[in-house]
Design a protein around this motif. Structure first.
Motif, mmCIF file in Angstrom:
data_model
loop_
_atom_site.group_PDB
_atom_site.id
_atom_site.type_symbol
_atom_site.label_atom_id
_atom_site.label_comp_id
_atom_site.label_asym_id
_atom_site.label_seq_id
_atom_site.Cartn_x
_atom_site.Cartn_y
_atom_site.Cartn_z
ATOM 1 N N LEU A 44 -4.069 -5.147 8.530
ATOM 2 C CA LEU A 44 -2.666 -4.715 8.191
ATOM 3 C C LEU A 44 -2.254 -3.817 9.417
ATOM 4 N N ALA A 45 -2.702 -3.085 9.918
ATOM 5 C CA ALA A 45 -2.241 -2.217 11.040
ATOM 6 C C ALA A 45 -1.989 -3.173 12.308
ATOM 7 N N THR A 46 -2.710 -3.948 12.774
ATOM 8 C CA THR A 46 -2.629 -4.703 13.810
ATOM 9 C C THR A 46 -1.251 -5.534 13.465
ATOM 10 N N TYR A 47 -1.109 -6.234 12.358
ATOM 11 C CA TYR A 47 0.146 -6.924 12.176
ATOM 12 C C TYR A 47 1.225 -6.198 11.632
ATOM 13 N N ARG A 48 1.184 -4.828 11.782
ATOM 14 C CA ARG A 48 2.403 -4.023 11.251
ATOM 15 C C ARG A 48 4.090 -4.384 11.748
ATOM 16 N N ASP A 49 3.878 -5.103 12.816
ATOM 17 C CA ASP A 49 5.419 -5.335 13.537
ATOM 18 C C ASP A 49 5.605 -6.720 13.077
ATOM 19 N N LEU A 50 4.995 -7.357 12.330
ATOM 20 C CA LEU A 50 5.470 -8.687 11.811
ATOM 21 C C LEU A 50 6.680 -8.550 11.171
ATOM 22 N N PRO A 51 7.648 -9.747 11.179
ATOM 23 C CA PRO A 51 9.004 -9.547 10.548
ATOM 24 C C PRO A 51 8.617 -9.437 9.006
ATOM 25 N N GLN A 52 9.199 -8.712 7.968
ATOM 26 C CA GLN A 52 8.940 -8.430 6.695
ATOM 27 C C GLN A 52 8.690 -9.594 5.819
ATOM 28 N N MET A 82 -12.198 -4.844 -5.379
ATOM 29 C CA MET A 82 -10.727 -5.310 -5.680
ATOM 30 C C MET A 82 -9.732 -3.959 -5.587
ATOM 31 N N ARG A 83 -10.307 -2.986 -6.314
ATOM 32 C CA ARG A 83 -9.628 -1.733 -6.339
ATOM 33 C C ARG A 83 -9.456 -1.260 -4.923
ATOM 34 N N GLU A 84 -10.502 -1.140 -4.140
ATOM 35 C CA GLU A 84 -10.309 -0.578 -2.993
ATOM 36 C C GLU A 84 -9.331 -1.356 -2.076
ATOM 37 N N ILE A 85 -9.241 -2.683 -2.275
ATOM 38 C CA ILE A 85 -8.182 -3.516 -1.532
ATOM 39 C C ILE A 85 -6.674 -3.294 -2.025
ATOM 40 N N LEU A 86 -6.687 -2.911 -3.315
ATOM 41 C CA LEU A 86 -5.374 -2.592 -3.771
ATOM 42 C C LEU A 86 -5.068 -1.352 -2.885
ATOM 43 N N GLU A 87 -5.980 -0.352 -2.930
ATOM 44 C CA GLU A 87 -5.484 1.012 -2.565
ATOM 45 C C GLU A 87 -5.168 0.727 -0.882
ATOM 46 N N VAL A 88 -5.857 0.024 -0.410
ATOM 47 C CA VAL A 88 -5.701 -0.261 1.030
ATOM 48 C C VAL A 88 -4.064 -0.817 1.175
ATOM 49 N N PHE A 89 -3.735 -2.031 0.286
ATOM 50 C CA PHE A 89 -2.374 -2.060 0.549
ATOM 51 C C PHE A 89 -1.222 -0.975 0.189
ATOM 52 N N GLU A 90 -1.829 -0.166 -0.979
ATOM 53 C CA GLU A 90 -0.789 0.952 -1.259
ATOM 54 C C GLU A 90 -0.560 1.767 -0.426
ATOM 55 N N ARG A 91 -1.824 2.364 0.401
ATOM 56 C CA ARG A 91 -1.706 3.396 1.536
ATOM 57 C C ARG A 91 -0.791 2.847 2.730
ATOM 58 N N HIS A 92 -0.808 1.358 2.975
ATOM 59 C CA HIS A 92 0.083 0.726 3.994
ATOM 60 C C HIS A 92 1.549 0.947 3.407
ATOM 61 N N TRP A 93 1.825 0.540 2.483
ATOM 62 C CA TRP A 93 3.151 0.426 1.492
ATOM 63 C C TRP A 93 3.638 1.863 1.945
ATOM 64 N N LEU A 94 2.954 2.960 1.504
ATOM 65 C CA LEU A 94 3.540 4.214 1.555
ATOM 66 C C LEU A 94 3.824 4.806 2.745
ATOM 67 N N ALA A 95 2.925 4.192 3.941
ATOM 68 C CA ALA A 95 3.131 4.519 5.248
ATOM 69 C C ALA A 95 4.172 3.795 6.194
ATOM 70 N N GLY A 96 4.944 2.894 5.210
ATOM 71 C CA GLY A 96 5.956 2.073 5.943
ATOM 72 C C GLY A 96 5.670 0.630 6.263
ATOM 73 N N ASN A 97 4.214 0.234 6.215
ATOM 74 C CA ASN A 97 3.918 -1.077 6.439
ATOM 75 C C ASN A 97 3.763 -1.906 5.286
ATOM 76 N N GLN A 98 4.777 -2.587 4.832
ATOM 77 C CA GLN A 98 4.965 -2.709 3.600
ATOM 78 C C GLN A 98 4.620 -4.437 3.305
ATOM 79 N N TRP A 99 3.435 -4.671 2.679
ATOM 80 C CA TRP A 99 3.030 -6.234 2.357
ATOM 81 C C TRP A 99 3.177 -6.428 0.895
ATOM 82 N N MET A 100 3.563 -7.831 0.716
ATOM 83 C CA MET A 100 3.651 -8.227 -0.684
ATOM 84 C C MET A 100 2.093 -8.709 -0.995
ATOM 85 N N VAL A 101 1.774 -8.563 -2.007
ATOM 86 C CA VAL A 101 0.545 -9.160 -2.599
ATOM 87 C C VAL A 101 0.572 -10.106 -3.879
#
Length: 168
Positions: A44-52, A82-101
């Protein structure tokens, strides 16, 4: 896919046919990708700069991660991948790297994550599939998958929590 393999044994599943080539016993063995949350975090960090509009991830595309036996085994090890995966997505979202799941499942056990899913409802979509409405026929084609009643109860629980839900 948080794991490889699925114990449900649905008659219409296409994945076992592909897995035969690798000699994988798709419906009798499940390998949990316990390393996935860490790798996902890096990806997710690697692909941070992808268009939304390209920041979309589908989970459980060809496997079921909410398998009772697997969840119980992982819980004994102090893990809920699965919870750990969801938490990774949550951390990235809060840091501005917003992914839809987009989570695909047949399992009512997704309700174990209603708390975190409700926190992520702005970025999560859950989809549950049904093969048919007749329970006898469902048992023939979906073998060990949860009953329609259990799935409907899960849909109600997640919907009441405000989580976007689709039915297939």
């Amino acid at each position: 896919n948080p794991n490889s393999g699925c114990f449900y044994g649905c008659k219409y599943c296409y994945v076992p046919e592909f897995m035969k080539r690798s000699r994988w016993r798709f419906t009798t063995e499940v390998q949990v990708k316990a390393w996935l949350p860490e790798v996902l975090d890096q990806e997710l960090a690697t692909y941070r700069d992808l268009p939304q509009h390209l920041k979309r991830v589908q989970v459980n595309e060809s496997c079921e991660s909410y398998l009772p036996k697997v969840m119980k085994t992982m819980a004994k090890q102090g893990r809920d991948v699965m919870r750990e995966i969801l938490e990774v997505f949550e951390r990235h979202w809060l840091a501005g790297n917003q992914w839809m799941v987009h989570i695909l499942t047949k399992s009512n056990l997704i309700t174990r994550h209603v708390e975190i899913l409700s926190r992520l409802k702005h970025m999560v979509q859950v989809e549950m599939s049904f093969a048919c409405t007749d329970e006898g026929l469902r048992r023939k084609v979906e073998n060990l998958a949860p009953s329609n009643k259990k799935r409907l109860n899960a849909i109600n629980a997640l919907s009441e929590a405000g989580i976007f839900f689709r039915v297939m």
